[in-house]
Design an enzyme around this catalytic site. Sequence first.
Site, PDB file in Angstrom:
ATOM      1  N   ASP A 195      -9.893 -92.811 -45.051  1.00  0.00           N
ATOM      2  CA  ASP A 195      -8.616 -93.345 -45.253  1.00  0.00           C
ATOM      3  C   ASP A 195      -7.524 -92.656 -44.404  1.00  0.00           C
ATOM      4  O   ASP A 195      -7.594 -91.577 -44.274  1.00  0.00           O
ATOM      5  CB  ASP A 195      -8.036 -93.491 -46.897  1.00  0.00           C
TER       6      ASP A 195
ATOM      7  N   HIS B 223      -8.017 -96.565 -35.802  1.00  0.00           N
ATOM      8  CA  HIS B 223      -9.335 -96.737 -36.018  1.00  0.00           C
ATOM      9  C   HIS B 223     -10.259 -96.311 -34.822  1.00  0.00           C
ATOM     10  O   HIS B 223     -11.265 -95.934 -35.118  1.00  0.00           O
ATOM     11  CB  HIS B 223      -9.486 -98.558 -36.129  1.00  0.00           C
TER      12      HIS B 223
ATOM     13  N   LEU C 190     -31.007 -87.248 -42.258  1.00  0.00           N
ATOM     14  CA  LEU C 190     -29.894 -87.726 -43.117  1.00  0.00           C
ATOM     15  C   LEU C 190     -29.998 -89.285 -43.062  1.00  0.00           C
ATOM     16  O   LEU C 190     -30.098 -90.175 -42.049  1.00  0.00           O
ATOM     17  CB  LEU C 190     -28.673 -87.352 -42.546  1.00  0.00           C
TER      18      LEU C 190
HETATM   19  C1  IPE Z   1     -10.325 -97.969 -48.620  1.00  0.00           C
HETATM   20  O1  IPE Z   1      -8.996 -97.709 -48.007  1.00  0.00           O
HETATM   21  C2  IPE Z   1     -11.174 -98.717 -48.107  1.00  0.00           C
HETATM   22  C3  IPE Z   1     -11.930 -98.151 -46.913  1.00  0.00           C
HETATM   23  C4  IPE Z   1     -11.522 -96.753 -46.740  1.00  0.00           C
HETATM   24  C5  IPE Z   1     -12.627 -98.845 -46.325  1.00  0.00           C
HETATM   25  P1  IPE Z   1      -7.858 -98.932 -48.110  1.00  0.00           P
HETATM   26  O2  IPE Z   1      -6.749 -98.428 -47.257  1.00  0.00           O
HETATM   27  O3  IPE Z   1      -8.178-100.300 -48.154  1.00  0.00           O
HETATM   28  O4  IPE Z   1      -7.583 -98.650 -49.850  1.00  0.00           O
HETATM   29  P2  IPE Z   1      -6.240 -98.919 -50.249  1.00  0.00           P
HETATM   30  O5  IPE Z   1      -5.558-100.268 -49.807  1.00  0.00           O
HETATM   31  O6  IPE Z   1      -5.384 -97.827 -50.236  1.00  0.00           O
HETATM   32  O7  IPE Z   1      -6.366 -98.797 -51.995  1.00  0.00           O
HETATM   33  C1  IPE Z   2      -8.891 -96.687 -43.258  1.00  0.00           C
HETATM   34  O1  IPE Z   2      -7.563 -96.586 -42.856  1.00  0.00           O
HETATM   35  C2  IPE Z   2      -9.626 -97.664 -42.661  1.00  0.00           C
HETATM   36  C3  IPE Z   2      -9.908 -98.875 -43.260  1.00  0.00           C
HETATM   37  C4  IPE Z   2      -9.547 -99.228 -44.418  1.00  0.00           C
HETATM   38  C5  IPE Z   2     -10.771 -99.755 -42.627  1.00  0.00           C
HETATM   39  P1  IPE Z   2      -6.516 -97.692 -43.087  1.00  0.00           P
HETATM   40  O2  IPE Z   2      -6.665 -98.806 -42.071  1.00  0.00           O
HETATM   41  O3  IPE Z   2      -6.501 -98.032 -44.425  1.00  0.00           O
HETATM   42  O4  IPE Z   2      -5.266 -96.761 -42.811  1.00  0.00           O
HETATM   43  P2  IPE Z   2      -4.075 -96.350 -43.918  1.00  0.00           P
HETATM   44  O5  IPE Z   2      -4.341 -96.221 -45.033  1.00  0.00           O
HETATM   45  O6  IPE Z   2      -3.146 -97.764 -43.688  1.00  0.00           O
HETATM   46  O7  IPE Z   2      -3.026 -95.210 -42.886  1.00  0.00           O
HETATM   47 MG    MG Z   3      -5.687 -97.080 -46.270  1.00  0.00          MG
END
Ligand code: IPE
Ligand code: IPE
Ligand code: MG
Length: 249
Positions: free
Chosen positions: A22, A39, A133
């Site tokens: 995240d 990303h 792995l």
């Molecule tokens: C969790 O991250 C999902 C992934 C890392 C793919 P999110 O950004 O979607 O989760 P929330 O919204 O903070 O709970």
């Molecule tokens: C995690 O990063 C990647 C996915 C959930 C696909 P985020 O896109 O959720 O990034 P934040 O949490 O908004 O910073």
């Molecule tokens: Mg996120």
Amino acid sequence: METIISGLKSGNIPCHVAIIMDGNGRWAQRQGLERSAGHVRGVDTVRQITEIASQLGVGYLTLYAFSTENWNRPQKEVDILMDLIVTAIERETPDLIKNNVRLALIGDTSRMPGFAVERLNRCIQDTSGSTGLTLCLAISYSSRWELTEAVRQIASEVREGTLNPDQIHAETIIAHLATRNMPDPDLLIRTGGDMRVSNFLLWQIAYSEIYVTDTFWPDFSQLDFCNAVAHFQKRERRFGLTGEQVRKS
Ligand code: IPE
Ligand code: IPE
Ligand code: MG
């Protein structure tokens, strides 16, 4: 790095590490960039972390790449993410084979675009001979989806008469999960600082050690991963027993 790796390897290496990757969006926004730039950088981190996990002798690395709920993000971001995931995996497949890494996928493929499923399946096929792995990508995944599917499947076996309700045990449920061929995660890492599990592996993390770091995923380094493993090695896993019981066995 070599000394850190050999130091960790003299201890208990988690067999299965699961990561909630995240913070890509916040990482990008902090530098005035579009979320998608985060990303893109996140893909580099995936490569780095796969490499260090493999070097440490981790058996399974499950990465939460896209959740069921992420389908509700703006369509542009969803499209970028799907494209990025598929392109990156295809690009990395030769290296995965070279490094003896086997690719696996958990998630609701019926919601994914056909091109993505087809191309990911080809990579899974191409790496199927690897014995090192297992890199398991959770795409279009959520625990509630997975558990709902498991219940549906179990119910239909009962209706068909191939499963007796009295014979439903925890093992029956485990055998119907998307992770049926994997051990439960020993260590769950979340980057980006939020103390929540966001619908990830709810059944499987019953006894996982949890490690949350404020570091955003694009900044999460091999050293950070080693640090998480070092923390794991200091934990006493009691599985409901007393400390005395655990230390005696
Ligand atoms: C969790 O991250 C999902 C992934 C890392 C793919 P999110 O950004 O979607 O989760 P929330 O919204 O903070 O709970
Ligand atoms: C995690 O990063 C990647 C996915 C959930 C696909 P985020 O896109 O959720 O990034 P934040 O949490 O908004 O910073
Ligand atoms: Mg996120």
